[in-house]
Structures are given as structure tokens and as C-alpha cells.
Write an enzyme that holds these catalytic residues in place. Structure first.
Site, PDB file in Angstrom:
ATOM      1  N   ILE A 174       0.865  -1.190   0.000  1.00 38.35           N
ATOM      2  CA  ILE A 174       0.000   0.000   0.000  1.00 38.35           C
ATOM      3  C   ILE A 174       0.895   1.231   0.000  1.00 38.35           C
ATOM      4  CG2 ILE A 174      -1.561   1.387   1.506  1.00 38.35           C
ATOM      5  CD1 ILE A 174      -2.978  -1.014   0.285  1.00 38.35           C
ATOM      6  N   HIS A 175       0.640   2.182  -0.885  1.00 40.36           N
ATOM      7  CA  HIS A 175       1.411   3.427  -0.804  1.00 40.36           C
ATOM      8  C   HIS A 175       0.713   4.646  -1.400  1.00 40.36           C
ATOM      9  CE1 HIS A 175       2.373   2.352  -4.973  1.00 40.36           C
ATOM     10  NE2 HIS A 175       2.616   3.628  -5.147  1.00 40.36           N
ATOM     11  N   ARG A 176      -0.420   4.468  -2.059  1.00 44.39           N
ATOM     12  CA  ARG A 176      -1.067   5.606  -2.729  1.00 44.39           C
ATOM     13  C   ARG A 176      -1.384   6.724  -1.739  1.00 44.39           C
ATOM     14  NH1 ARG A 176      -0.074   5.459  -7.722  1.00 44.39           N
ATOM     15  NH2 ARG A 176       0.094   3.277  -8.237  1.00 44.39           N
TER      16      ARG A 176
END
Ligand code: UD1
Ligand code: UDP
Length: 353
Positions: free
Chosen positions: A204-206
Site C-alpha cells: 500500500i502506498h497511494r
């Protein structure tokens, strides 16, 4: 005299793409590799140079993190100096990061022809910083390298048809090239002490998923409903957001530092399912035939969804559970992202133009 290409990279996925494209370009042109410094932790940058045998960087701009305006503006100032010094025939940019935007603006303002790898992707959501970056890069490119037919159609809809080439996805080239090397090394599964098929993998990084603590908490709830261990190599942005918001990590989640690409490929291949908001990881799941659950509200990689290998669920734990319990799709992923020879085509087209 051979053509000189200035390639601009800066973020993790660009290093992976450049690993295969630089090698191909150097057979036809002389390349100057510029790293903006957008990513700078060892696990976000140097590890890729070590594992993927990337050529050494000719100019490191050392920009680092900051607001969009500061980061892009600082890159633009520094890139202009490099381009004045190098006087290339092409500037090559990848994907949709702020490094892509800065490269596209610097080249366009100096009237140096721009080439865009991974052109034509659209989420049709302008709240995403990446959507702005890709629209600008596509608009100003002289040559546009599309990974899929749908990306060619997206450009057509915007009236962009000149210089558009469907070459295939360079990340597919990279996966085919590096998977045998990845298998030849000690397995990361042993180090992490998980068995193939007995864990799910998450990334996850958005901005949308990390900047809002409520949404990030919902993502943790999504991981908590997974019935197996979830191996979670966390982007520094995500780790920091979890820490500052004091969010609890579910018991079944194994939080790790980001891993190198070779280890990542093995972790993906060994996973029973992948939960992600990453563009690259959605596609790697598709190619490796691992069912994927995308924790976003839309995807640019529409082909991965069409055959059921990927399901877009937002951040709703019930939808995650349903998606995790869906059966394996019967149909093998079709060859919609080319044949693994995209980098060679890109190099030839640039040398010919
Ligand atoms: C960027 C791209 C995104 C891409 C992703 C790939 C933009 C707008 N976004 O997102 O499209 O999918 O890279 O991974 O360009 N940080 C570190 N160490 C690092 C790098 C970042 O600690 O080496 C932290 C910093 O706190 C930084 C934050 O992560 O502020 C975000 O980094 P940034 O490069 O701005 O965006 P990404 O989320 O990485
Ligand atoms: N990746 C990696 N290590 C990790 C997480 C991802 O090597 O810990 C690789 C992944 O296999 C894919 C690429 O990084 O090839 C995707 O980059 P990222 O998710 O950062 O960005 P995006 O593709 O969403 O722009």
C-alpha cells in the site's frame, strides 16, 4: 555520432523499468542516466542498482521528499541545468511520478523531443497526482510508448495519435528477464519463515490510501479479515502514516521493510493472493497468475480485471473477504501487455525517429 538520450528516473518502479530499457537503448544510442533522488532510502533505490545491474547514474540530483510544487520545481531547475550541459536529442521519461512531470516539463520548455514510456494510462480521476503527471507527459511527448491497446485508445480519445506505438509493457520484459535470476538466489520465503501458498502479500502506498488516517485504518481492517498471514513490505510513506496515527497492525500482518525486486517477485509468486494499490504489483499478480484484490476505487490496468484475475474493491473489509473467497479464474491471463520485447522496440523506434 550516435543519438544521445537523457533518461530521467527517480522512483522505485522507474528503476525497474529503466533496468530493461537502458540496456536496450545502449545498443543503439548513448544514454545519460539522471536520478532525481525522489526515492533515496537504500530499500527504495540503491537495492535496485545492486540487484538489477542498472548502469551507474551520470547525474544524481538529490532532490528528495517535499510538497508536490517544491519537489517538482526543484527537479525542474536541476534538470534544466543537466539538459543545457548534455544537449541530448531525446529526453526519456517513465510512468507518472513527479520525476516524470519534471522531466517532461524540462524537455518541453527546452524544445528537446520527449519520449514517454507507459503512455496512455488513465484512471479518469484527477484527484490522483499521477493522473495530472501522465496527462502532461503524454500531451508533450513526440513519441509515446503504450503498454496495451486500451492505452492507445485512451490517447485517441484525447486526439493524440501521432507518434503513438503499442510496444507492450516493459514491466513484463523485466519480470521475464529477472524471474530466473530471482529463483537462483536464496528464497526470501525461508528468511521470512512463510511457506509458499500459505500467505497473502500486501503493498500500500497511494496518497489517497495513506494520507487519510480513517482510510488507512479501513485498510488495516481489510488486511485483518484475510484468513492467512499477510506479508506486508511497507513503503516508507505507509509506515510513517501508521506510526504517526498510532494505527494498530492486525495480528496476522507481518510488517517488513520494502524488499528488492528479485525478492518481491518470489514473494508474489509464492503468495496465495495479493492485496495492493500498486500499478506494477497488480500487473505482476496477473502475469504470475496470483489472484489480486485492488484496494482502490478504480484501476488504470483494466485488462487485469476483465478476466477476473483482479478485483477492485475500495477499502471495504466485506468486499475484500468476498474477493478473497472468489475461486481462481479458469481463463489464463491473455497476452494483453505485449510479448516481453517492449524495451527493444522502444530503443529501435527512438533510434529510427
Ligand atoms: C511516488 C509516486 C507514485 C508511485 C510511487 C512508487 C508521485 C506523485 N508519486 O509515490 O506515483 O507509485 O512513487 O513507489 O510522484 N519516503 C521515504 N524514503 C524514500 C522515499 C519516500 O521516507 O526513499 C517517504 C517520504 O516521507 C515522502 C513520502 O515517502 O514524503 C512519499 O514519497 P514520494 O516520492 O513523494 O511519493 P510516493 O508515495 O513514493
Ligand atoms: N516492489 C519491490 N519491492 C517492494 C514493493 C514493490 O520491488 O517492497 C516492486 C514491485 O514488484 C513492482 C514495483 O516495485 O515491480 C511497483 O512499484 P510501486 O508499487 O512502488 O509503484 P507503482 O507501480 O504503483 O507506481
Amino acid at each position: 555520432m550516435s543519438l544521445k538520450v537523457v533518461s530521467v528516473v527517480g522512483a522505485r518502479p522507474q528503476l525497474i523499468k529503466a533496468a530493461v530499457v537502458s540496456e536496450a537503448i545502449r545498443k543503439h544510442c548513448s544514454e545519460v542516466l539522471v536520478h532525481t533522488g525522489q526515492h533515496y532510502d537504500y530499500e527504495m533505490s540503491d537495492i535496485f542498482f545492486a540487484d538489477l545491474e542498472l548502469p551507474s547514474v551520470d547525474h544524481h540530483l538529490g532532490i528528495g521528499s517535499g510538497s508536490h510544487g517544491w519537489q517538482t520545481g526543484s527537479m525542474l531547475i536541476a534538470l534544466e541545468e543537466v539538459l543545457i550541459m548534455e544537449t541530448p536529442q531525446w529526453v526519456l521519461v517513465y510512468g507518472d511520478t513527479n520525476s516524470t512531470l519534471a522531466g517532461a516539463l524540462a524537455a518541453s520548455k527546452m524544445r528537446i523531443p520527449l519520449a514517454h514510456v507507459e503512455a496512455g494510462l488513465r484512471s479518469y480521476n484527477r484527484a490522483m497526482p499521477e493522473e495530472i503527471n501522465r496527462i502532461v507527459a503524454d500531451r508533450f511527448s513526440k513519441i509515446l510508448f503504450c503498454p496495451s491497446h486500451s492505452s492507445v485508445r485512451n490517447l485517441e480519445k484525447e486526439g493524440i495519435t501521432n507518434g503513438v506505438h503499442m510496444v507492450g509493457d516493459v514491466m513484463y520484459d523485466a519480470m521475464l528477464h529477472y524471474l530466473p535470476k530471482a529463483k537462483d538466489r536464496p528464497s526470501p520465503l525461508e528468511r521470512i519463515e512463510v511457506a509458499a501458498g500459505a500467505y497473502a502479500l500486501a503493498t500500500i502506498h497511494r496518497a489517497k490510501n495513506t494520507d487519510d488516517p480513517e482510510r488507512l485504518a479501513a485498510i488495516m481492517a481489510c488486511l485483518a479479515v484475510v484468513e492467512t498471514t499477510v506479508v506486508f513490505p511497507a513503503h516508507p510513506r505507509t509506515r510513517e502514516a501508521l506510526r504517526t496515527n498510532q494505527l494498530a497492525i492486525p495480528e496476522n500482518v507481518r510488517l517488513l521493510e520494502p524488499v528488492g525486486y528479485l525478492d518481491m517477485l518470489m514473494l508474489e509468486q509464492g503468495a496465495s493472493a495479493i492485496l495492493t494499490d500498486s500499478g506494477g504489483v497488480q500487473k505482476e499478480a496477473f502475469w504470475l497468475q496470483v489472484p489480486c484484490v485492488t484496494l482502490r476505487d478504480e484501476t488504470e490496468w483494466v485488462e487485469t480485471v476483465e478476466t477476473g484475475w483482479n478485483v477492485v474493491v475500495g477499502v471495504d473489509p466485506e468486499r475484500v473477504q468476498a474477493a478473497m473467497n472468489r475461486g481462481r479464474p479458469v481463463e489464463s491471463p491473455p497476452p494483453v501487455y505485449g510479448d516481453g520485447k517492449a524495451a527493444g522496440r522502444i530503443a529501435e523506434l527512438m533510434a529510427e525517429d
